[in-house]
Design a protein around this motif. Structure first.
Motif, PDB file in Angstrom:
ATOM      1  N   VAL A 151      22.060   8.727   7.857  1.00 39.63           N
ATOM      2  CA  VAL A 151      21.899   7.717   6.681  1.00 39.63           C
ATOM      3  C   VAL A 151      22.260   6.320   6.823  1.00 39.63           C
ATOM      4  CG1 VAL A 151      22.534   7.158   4.121  1.00 39.63           C
ATOM      5  CG2 VAL A 151      21.870   9.348   4.671  1.00 39.63           C
ATOM      6  N   LEU A 152      23.574   6.363   7.645  1.00 41.65           N
ATOM      7  CA  LEU A 152      23.987   4.942   7.964  1.00 41.65           C
ATOM      8  C   LEU A 152      23.048   4.567   9.083  1.00 41.65           C
ATOM      9  CD1 LEU A 152      27.890   5.643   8.067  1.00 41.65           C
ATOM     10  CD2 LEU A 152      26.547   4.235   6.348  1.00 41.65           C
ATOM     11  N   HIS A 153      22.468   5.196  10.266  1.00 46.13           N
ATOM     12  CA  HIS A 153      21.737   4.926  10.919  1.00 46.13           C
ATOM     13  C   HIS A 153      20.329   4.184  10.244  1.00 46.13           C
ATOM     14  CE1 HIS A 153      19.697   4.468  14.972  1.00 46.13           C
ATOM     15  NE2 HIS A 153      18.579   4.918  14.152  1.00 46.13           N
ATOM     16  N   VAL A 154      19.999   4.824   9.256  1.00 42.89           N
ATOM     17  CA  VAL A 154      18.902   4.257   8.520  1.00 42.89           C
ATOM     18  C   VAL A 154      19.119   2.767   7.812  1.00 42.89           C
ATOM     19  CG1 VAL A 154      17.181   4.476   6.836  1.00 42.89           C
ATOM     20  CG2 VAL A 154      17.685   6.465   8.422  1.00 42.89           C
ATOM     21  N   LEU A 155      20.139   2.972   7.229  1.00 42.33           N
ATOM     22  CA  LEU A 155      20.673   1.803   6.405  1.00 42.33           C
ATOM     23  C   LEU A 155      21.021   0.816   7.555  1.00 42.33           C
ATOM     24  CD1 LEU A 155      23.279   2.802   3.860  1.00 42.33           C
ATOM     25  CD2 LEU A 155      21.405   1.374   3.260  1.00 42.33           C
ATOM     26  N   GLY A 156      21.432   0.744   8.617  1.00 41.01           N
ATOM     27  CA  GLY A 156      21.798  -0.140   9.581  1.00 41.01           C
ATOM     28  C   GLY A 156      20.461  -0.796  10.135  1.00 41.01           C
ATOM     29  N   ARG A 157      19.416   0.119  10.236  1.00 43.12           N
ATOM     30  CA  ARG A 157      17.922  -0.566  10.593  1.00 43.12           C
ATOM     31  C   ARG A 157      17.332  -1.385   9.457  1.00 43.12           C
ATOM     32  NH1 ARG A 157      14.885   2.043  14.911  1.00 43.12           N
ATOM     33  NH2 ARG A 157      13.445   1.400  13.771  1.00 43.12           N
ATOM     34  N   MET A 158      17.793  -0.835   8.110  1.00 43.06           N
ATOM     35  CA  MET A 158      17.257  -1.825   7.109  1.00 43.06           C
ATOM     36  C   MET A 158      17.837  -3.096   7.050  1.00 43.06           C
ATOM     37  SD  MET A 158      16.821   1.141   4.399  1.00 43.06           S
ATOM     38  CE  MET A 158      16.398   0.097   3.112  1.00 43.06           C
ATOM     39  N   ALA A 159      19.322  -3.184   7.489  1.00 41.29           N
ATOM     40  CA  ALA A 159      20.085  -4.227   7.246  1.00 41.29           C
ATOM     41  C   ALA A 159      19.975  -5.185   8.608  1.00 41.29           C
ATOM     42  CB  ALA A 159      21.486  -3.867   7.105  1.00 41.29           C
ATOM     43  N   ASP A 160      18.938  -4.610   9.242  1.00 41.47           N
ATOM     44  CA  ASP A 160      18.756  -5.327  10.765  1.00 41.47           C
ATOM     45  C   ASP A 160      20.161  -5.452  11.510  1.00 41.47           C
ATOM     46  OD1 ASP A 160      16.016  -5.865  10.397  1.00 41.47           O
ATOM     47  OD2 ASP A 160      16.455  -7.708   8.973  1.00 41.47           O
ATOM     48  N   ARG A 161      20.850  -4.210  11.563  1.00 43.67           N
ATOM     49  CA  ARG A 161      21.915  -4.143  12.316  1.00 43.67           C
ATOM     50  C   ARG A 161      21.629  -3.034  13.470  1.00 43.67           C
ATOM     51  NH1 ARG A 161      26.062  -5.013   8.010  1.00 43.67           N
ATOM     52  NH2 ARG A 161      25.773  -7.372   7.852  1.00 43.67           N
ATOM     53  N   SER A 162      22.039  -3.318  14.763  1.00 48.00           N
ATOM     54  CA  SER A 162      21.800  -2.232  15.474  1.00 48.00           C
ATOM     55  C   SER A 162      23.123  -1.467  15.764  1.00 48.00           C
ATOM     56  CB  SER A 162      21.732  -2.917  17.079  1.00 48.00           C
ATOM     57  OG  SER A 162      22.554  -3.890  17.280  1.00 48.00           O
ATOM     58  N   GLY A 163      22.904  -0.291  15.402  1.00 42.50           N
ATOM     59  CA  GLY A 163      24.160   0.612  15.479  1.00 42.50           C
ATOM     60  C   GLY A 163      23.965   1.744  16.231  1.00 42.50           C
ATOM     61  N   ALA A 164      24.688   2.333  16.372  1.00 38.25           N
ATOM     62  CA  ALA A 164      24.905   3.858  17.045  1.00 38.25           C
ATOM     63  C   ALA A 164      23.738   4.766  16.700  1.00 38.25           C
ATOM     64  CB  ALA A 164      26.235   4.462  17.454  1.00 38.25           C
ATOM     65  N   ALA A 183      21.111  -8.330   0.545  1.00 37.79           N
ATOM     66  CA  ALA A 183      22.562  -8.345   0.573  1.00 37.79           C
ATOM     67  C   ALA A 183      23.034  -7.050   0.052  1.00 37.79           C
ATOM     68  CB  ALA A 183      22.930  -9.367  -0.398  1.00 37.79           C
ATOM     69  N   ALA A 184      22.469  -6.246  -0.590  1.00 34.95           N
ATOM     70  CA  ALA A 184      23.179  -4.990  -1.107  1.00 34.95           C
ATOM     71  C   ALA A 184      22.793  -4.179  -0.116  1.00 34.95           C
ATOM     72  CB  ALA A 184      22.147  -4.616  -2.494  1.00 34.95           C
ATOM     73  N   ILE A 185      21.716  -4.088   0.765  1.00 33.32           N
ATOM     74  CA  ILE A 185      21.550  -3.005   1.851  1.00 33.32           C
ATOM     75  C   ILE A 185      22.795  -3.211   2.706  1.00 33.32           C
ATOM     76  CG2 ILE A 185      20.338  -2.572   4.045  1.00 33.32           C
ATOM     77  CD1 ILE A 185      17.905  -3.263   2.103  1.00 33.32           C
ATOM     78  N   ALA A 186      23.215  -4.605   3.226  1.00 30.85           N
ATOM     79  CA  ALA A 186      24.123  -4.904   4.134  1.00 30.85           C
ATOM     80  C   ALA A 186      25.502  -4.298   3.721  1.00 30.85           C
ATOM     81  CB  ALA A 186      24.229  -6.251   4.410  1.00 30.85           C
ATOM     82  N   LEU A 187      25.744  -4.693   2.342  1.00 29.40           N
ATOM     83  CA  LEU A 187      27.200  -4.175   1.714  1.00 29.40           C
ATOM     84  C   LEU A 187      27.216  -2.948   1.708  1.00 29.40           C
ATOM     85  CD1 LEU A 187      29.516  -5.089   0.016  1.00 29.40           C
ATOM     86  CD2 LEU A 187      28.406  -4.846  -2.091  1.00 29.40           C
ATOM     87  N   LEU A 188      26.267  -2.131   1.158  1.00 30.37           N
ATOM     88  CA  LEU A 188      26.407  -0.609   1.176  1.00 30.37           C
ATOM     89  C   LEU A 188      26.417  -0.294   2.866  1.00 30.37           C
ATOM     90  CD1 LEU A 188      25.980   2.128  -0.287  1.00 30.37           C
ATOM     91  CD2 LEU A 188      23.387   2.004  -0.133  1.00 30.37           C
ATOM     92  N   TYR A 189      25.845  -0.533   3.714  1.00 31.34           N
ATOM     93  CA  TYR A 189      25.990  -0.227   4.991  1.00 31.34           C
ATOM     94  C   TYR A 189      27.241  -0.396   5.398  1.00 31.34           C
ATOM     95  CZ  TYR A 189      25.559  -0.342  10.291  1.00 31.34           C
ATOM     96  OH  TYR A 189      25.924  -0.068  11.470  1.00 31.34           O
ATOM     97  N   ARG A 190      27.878  -1.800   5.141  1.00 31.71           N
ATOM     98  CA  ARG A 190      29.126  -1.872   5.556  1.00 31.71           C
ATOM     99  C   ARG A 190      30.453  -0.999   5.021  1.00 31.71           C
ATOM    100  NH1 ARG A 190      29.859  -7.247   3.737  1.00 31.71           N
ATOM    101  NH2 ARG A 190      31.424  -6.516   2.100  1.00 31.71           N
ATOM    102  N   GLU A 191      30.323  -1.043   3.617  1.00 30.92           N
ATOM    103  CA  GLU A 191      31.144  -0.070   2.826  1.00 30.92           C
ATOM    104  C   GLU A 191      31.315   1.191   3.508  1.00 30.92           C
ATOM    105  OE1 GLU A 191      33.698  -1.117   0.620  1.00 30.92           O
ATOM    106  OE2 GLU A 191      33.042  -3.179   1.179  1.00 30.92           O
TER     107      GLU A 191
END
Length: 124
Positions: free
Chosen positions: A31-44, A101-109
């Motif tokens: 789920v975090l991987h999907v959220l990271g993609r939605m937040a335009d963050r490149s995650g593991a 912003a909510a996507i990024a916040l949820l991902y970070r938290e």
């Protein structure tokens, strides 16, 4: 046609608890991987490599039962937050408000919470 490499043995309660925790971690990581993609963050990638998983499994095997129960409850709490967060994000998307912003916040938290839980496995 394909046989397992190890004989099938019944899991002990501790092994079942560890497998359950590892499954929860895998689900949250996905789920975090999907959220990271939605937040335009490149995650593991959602799935870690085998070495990291083996180290985590060994650390969990060294934990007492109370620590495993606590970790399970903490992982369930993170899962509940992600589930409700995704539901809210989906409602916003349906209303035409993508809420980056909510996507990024949820991902970070959620990422920070998962990292804290995994760190606690090292000290437990």
């Amino acid at each position: 046609m394909f046989a397992s490499l190890a004989p099938i043995e019944p899991d002990s309660r501790a092994d079942a608890a560890i497998d359950s925790i590892l499954a929860r971690i895998d689900a949250i990581a996905t789920v975090l991987h999907v959220l990271g993609r939605m937040a335009d963050r490149s995650g593991a990638a959602a799935s870690d490599n085998l070495e990291q998983r083996a180290r985590l499994s060994a650390r969990l095997a060294a934990c007492d039962a109370a620590a495993l129960v606590r970790m399970t409850a903490e992982l369930d709490a993170v899962s509940a937050v992600l589930q409700s967060g995704f539901a809210a994000l989906d409602q916003a998307r349906r209303k035409g408000q993508p809420a980056p912003a909510a996507i990024a916040l949820l991902y970070r938290e959620a990422s920070e919470d998962l990292a804290a839980i995994l760190a606690s496995a090292e000290t437990a």
